[in-house]
Design an enzyme around this catalytic site. Structure first.
Site, PDB file in Angstrom:
ATOM      1  N   ASP A 193      16.806  -1.832 -21.633  1.00 25.01           N
ATOM      2  CA  ASP A 193      17.075  -1.645 -22.968  1.00 25.01           C
ATOM      3  C   ASP A 193      17.216  -0.287 -23.216  1.00 25.01           C
ATOM      4  OD1 ASP A 193      17.376  -2.827 -25.692  1.00 25.01           O
ATOM      5  OD2 ASP A 193      15.541  -1.428 -26.021  1.00 25.01           O
TER       6      ASP A 193
ATOM      7  N   GLU B  56      22.364  -4.295 -21.111  1.00 22.50           N
ATOM      8  CA  GLU B  56      23.226  -4.883 -22.100  1.00 22.50           C
ATOM      9  C   GLU B  56      24.710  -4.239 -22.439  1.00 22.50           C
ATOM     10  OE1 GLU B  56      22.143  -6.200 -26.946  1.00 22.50           O
ATOM     11  OE2 GLU B  56      21.035  -4.761 -25.959  1.00 22.50           O
TER      12      GLU B  56
ATOM     13  N   ASP C  96      10.979  -2.642 -28.054  1.00 23.84           N
ATOM     14  CA  ASP C  96      11.792  -2.270 -27.200  1.00 23.84           C
ATOM     15  C   ASP C  96      11.424  -2.958 -25.729  1.00 23.84           C
ATOM     16  OD1 ASP C  96      13.335  -0.310 -28.885  1.00 23.84           O
ATOM     17  OD2 ASP C  96      11.924   1.254 -28.394  1.00 23.84           O
TER      18      ASP C  96
END
Length: 342
Positions: A131, A215, A296
């Site tokens: 992340d 991502e 997170d």
């Protein structure tokens, strides 16, 4: 014919024409809609006053590396080189680049050995979800948090002083040229530090994990917000690009999930979507199962799960999947017939 054209090797002029051909091909393909990605504009003439310049010599240009370790270039002569590493094989072409800071870099194109790459990074059963953020550059699904170096923020005071000195110099003067070079060198120092950080971290993650999930961030959209400077300072696109070509080279799996996947809203324990939360909420408790989540770390776990890599925790092997092709190095287009590295 202009006399200054004879000052350089004919191969350099041929490669310039080849680059122009590639630029026009991409432009017309973009107009037709057959080229993926953002729209490409028409090629522009390269200014002789531009601080960034490059020339490319192919094998038929008769350039070579001398026995004393110098780089012999046609119509230039033997150039002293500070080698960053030993070339494993004979290079097929060399690109000499002059950057805005006045530094010269020689970039070689060589054939890579897949067997040597496999030996360097053997297969492993580990997988990881990443992340990316601003407070921490990256948070891994195993709970590891990697601080953001913030290279630009740390150098802002020095950059501000150099830019102020540049603005006070008279245009066209030699002192202004010196001040411009000082600003360029300050920016180059920041760029080099950021690139080195990205290389070290991406190589570490690739060597330790067989599967990596990230991502698909909309960096272009985030760069239009008040966080623009911090987003550019982080350099997420450059980091993900390094993960892509290193995963392809070393037989790793890199999976990119959609940017609209609610990784920060979903409980990684029970899978219940708990709704959006403002950025100042760094910890939250799931209303369904009562699990307390670090925002997170929970997002990184959900990235890994959404990519389908979480099933490997029980011992299932991870095999390389489809990964975008490696970005061509400056000056290497038109010559890639096998996997190569610079």
């Amino acid at each position: 014919m202009a006399s200054w054209l004879g000052e350089v090797s004919a191969v350099v002029l041929q490669q310039s024409l080849r680059d122009a051909e590639t630029a026009y091909r991409n432009f017309f393909a973009s107009l037709k809609g057959t080229r993926k990605g953002p729209r490409t504009g028409p090629p522009r003439f390269k200014s002789r006053k531009d601080a960034r310049q490059s020339i490319r010599f192919t094998a038929n240009a008769r350039w070579n590396i001398t026995g004393s370790g110098r780089l012999s270039l046609p119509k230039i002569g033997a150039v002293k080189v500070k080698w960053s590493r030993t070339l494993p094989t004979t290079p097929t072409s060399v690109t000499v680049i002059k950057d805005a800071a006045g530094r010269y870099v020689a970039s070689f194109v060589i054939d890579t050995d897949p067997a040597a790459d496999a030996t360097r990074m053997p297969e492993t059963e580990r997988t990881i979800g990443i992340d990316l953020g601003l407070t921490h550059f990256a948070v891994l699904s195993d709970g590891t948090k990697i601080d953001s170096p913030r290279f630009l923020r740390r150098a802002e005071k020095k950059l501000k002083k150099a830019q102020k000195e540049l603005s006070r110099k008279q245009k066209g003067s030699k002192n202004r040229a010196k001040a411009r070079l000082k600003v360029a060198r300050a920016h180059a120092k920041v760029t080099d530090a950021r690139r080195e950080f990205h290389h070290q971290l991406s190589t570490k993650l690739i060597s330790e994990n067989q599967g990596i999930a990230v991502e698909d961030l909309s960096v272009k959209a985030l760069a239009r917000t008040r966080l623009a400077k911090s987003v550019h300072d982080a350099g997420w696109s450059s980091f993900i690009g390094m993960l892509e070509y290193k995963a392809q080279r070393y037989g790793r799996t890199l999976v990119t999930i959609g940017r609209f996947t609610p990784t920060s809203q979903t409980c990684s324990t029970c899978g219940v979507k708990d709704g959006p939360k403002p950025l100042n909420v760094r910890e939250w408790t799931c209303t369904a199962c009562g699990t307390v989540h670090d925002r997170d770390t929970n997002a990184a776990i959900n990235v890994k799960t959404a990519a389908g890599l979480a099933v490997t925790a029980c011992g299932a092997p991870v095999r390389p999947g489809a990964i975008p092709a490696q970005r061509e190095e400056t000056g290497s287009h038109g010559f890639l017939t096998e996997p190569r590295a610079a």
